[in-house]
Design an enzyme around this catalytic site. Structure first.
Site, PDB file in Angstrom:
ATOM      1  N   TYR A   1      -1.284  -2.300 -22.466  1.00  0.00           N
ATOM      2  CA  TYR A   1      -1.463  -3.754 -22.406  1.00  0.00           C
ATOM      3  C   TYR A   1      -1.127  -4.336 -21.037  1.00  0.00           C
ATOM      4  CZ  TYR A   1       3.603  -4.557 -22.944  1.00  0.00           C
ATOM      5  OH  TYR A   1       4.954  -4.583 -22.766  1.00  0.00           O
TER       6      TYR A   1
ATOM      7  N   TYR B   1       6.227 -14.064 -19.244  1.00  0.00           N
ATOM      8  CA  TYR B   1       6.573 -12.647 -19.117  1.00  0.00           C
ATOM      9  C   TYR B   1       6.354 -12.205 -17.682  1.00  0.00           C
ATOM     10  CZ  TYR B   1       6.634  -7.601 -19.881  1.00  0.00           C
ATOM     11  OH  TYR B   1       6.939  -6.273 -19.816  1.00  0.00           O
TER      12      TYR B   1
ATOM     13  N   HIS C   1       0.863  -1.182   0.000  1.00  0.00           N
ATOM     14  CA  HIS C   1       0.000   0.000   0.000  1.00  0.00           C
ATOM     15  C   HIS C   1       0.895   1.226   0.000  1.00  0.00           C
ATOM     16  CE1 HIS C   1      -2.833   3.088   1.009  1.00  0.00           C
ATOM     17  NE2 HIS C   1      -2.369   3.231   2.250  1.00  0.00           N
TER      18      HIS C   1
ATOM     19  N   HIS D   1       1.176   5.710  -1.110  1.00  0.00           N
ATOM     20  CA  HIS D   1       0.545   6.968  -1.490  1.00  0.00           C
ATOM     21  C   HIS D   1       1.331   7.547  -2.667  1.00  0.00           C
ATOM     22  CE1 HIS D   1      -1.311   7.658   2.806  1.00  0.00           C
ATOM     23  NE2 HIS D   1      -1.675   6.518   2.244  1.00  0.00           N
TER      24      HIS D   1
END
Length: 225
Positions: free
Chosen positions: A119, A214, A98, A100
């Site tokens: 993409y 990937y 998390h 900011h």
């Protein structure tokens, strides 16, 4: 007492928390990270500068049983609820980041979800990155809003607050946090020049199929012959 695996994970959490701020992905003590460790969750402590944080300061919370209980010398992050609730609800999540971060937070403040402008949206599980409804930090209401926004997704924005990225482990969660901030920055800038050309669902689906070879790979897995 922490086992060898958990001790290593605690050290990694401190390193990643420091990197998160040094890289500009987060500022001050505002962000927090957590990781699954067996039947409990490790989470960075509340209001503790990352430069002075040590592995022993990481708080531990049971994933089942006494909800909200914790062990450690310092209280867990004030955002422990959504970290814990996400891990309890999502067996696929082993790490949560998390932050900011600037551009994700700008869009969160404007309450603008991010559409399929790139993409790499495929890494987040769908055609958009949602904005969770606003609720005061650290509350059950915020946790519930985050869970709704994360349904079938690996990341979301928190209205007027910041962002959440999840992953199978902490490395992948941090990787996705960087990707989310990057896409937020790109999307923000396209809005300044007339808006993005969005990709169709077929393009995102095709990218999902390609993700088998990937992205951030597990170092402990050998490539198939």
């Amino acid at each position: 007492m922490a086992n060898k695996s958990e001790t290593s994970l605690r050290k990694a959490m401190v390193e990643k928390a420091r990197w998160m701020n040094a890289s500009g992905l987060n500022q001050g003590t505002s962000g927090n990270i957590s990781a699954r460790s067996g039947d409990r969750m490790l989470i960075t402590p509340s209001a503790t500068p990352y430069d002075s944080m040590t592995p022993e300061m990481i708080a531990a919370m049971p994933l089942e049983g006494d909800y909200g209980s914790w062990e450690g010398p310092l209280k867990p992050s004030t955002e422990w609820r959504f970290h814990l609730d996400i891990m309890r609800a999502r067996a696929d999540v082993g790490g949560i980041v998390h932050t900011h971060s600037t551009y994700a937070t700008v869009l969160a403040i404007a309450r603008k979800p991010i559409p399929a402008c790139h993409y790499m949206m495929a890494a987040f599980g769908g055609m958009d990155i949602r904005v969770a409804d606003y609720a005061t930090f650290g509350t059950k209401e915020l946790s519930e809003a985050a869970l709704r926004a994360l349904e079938d997704r690996t990341g979301c924005l928190l209205a007027n607050h910041g962002m959440i990225a999840t992953g199978a482990n902490l490395d992948k969660a941090m990787w996705l946090a960087v990707e989310l901030e990057t896409i937020a920055k790109q999307y923000y800038h396209t809005l300044l020049i007339g808006g993005p050309v969005l990709l169709p669902k077929e393009a995102i689906d095709e990218t999902v199929k390609s993700f088998g070879s990937y992205g951030l790979q597990d170092h402990d897995k050998k490539n198939a012959a």
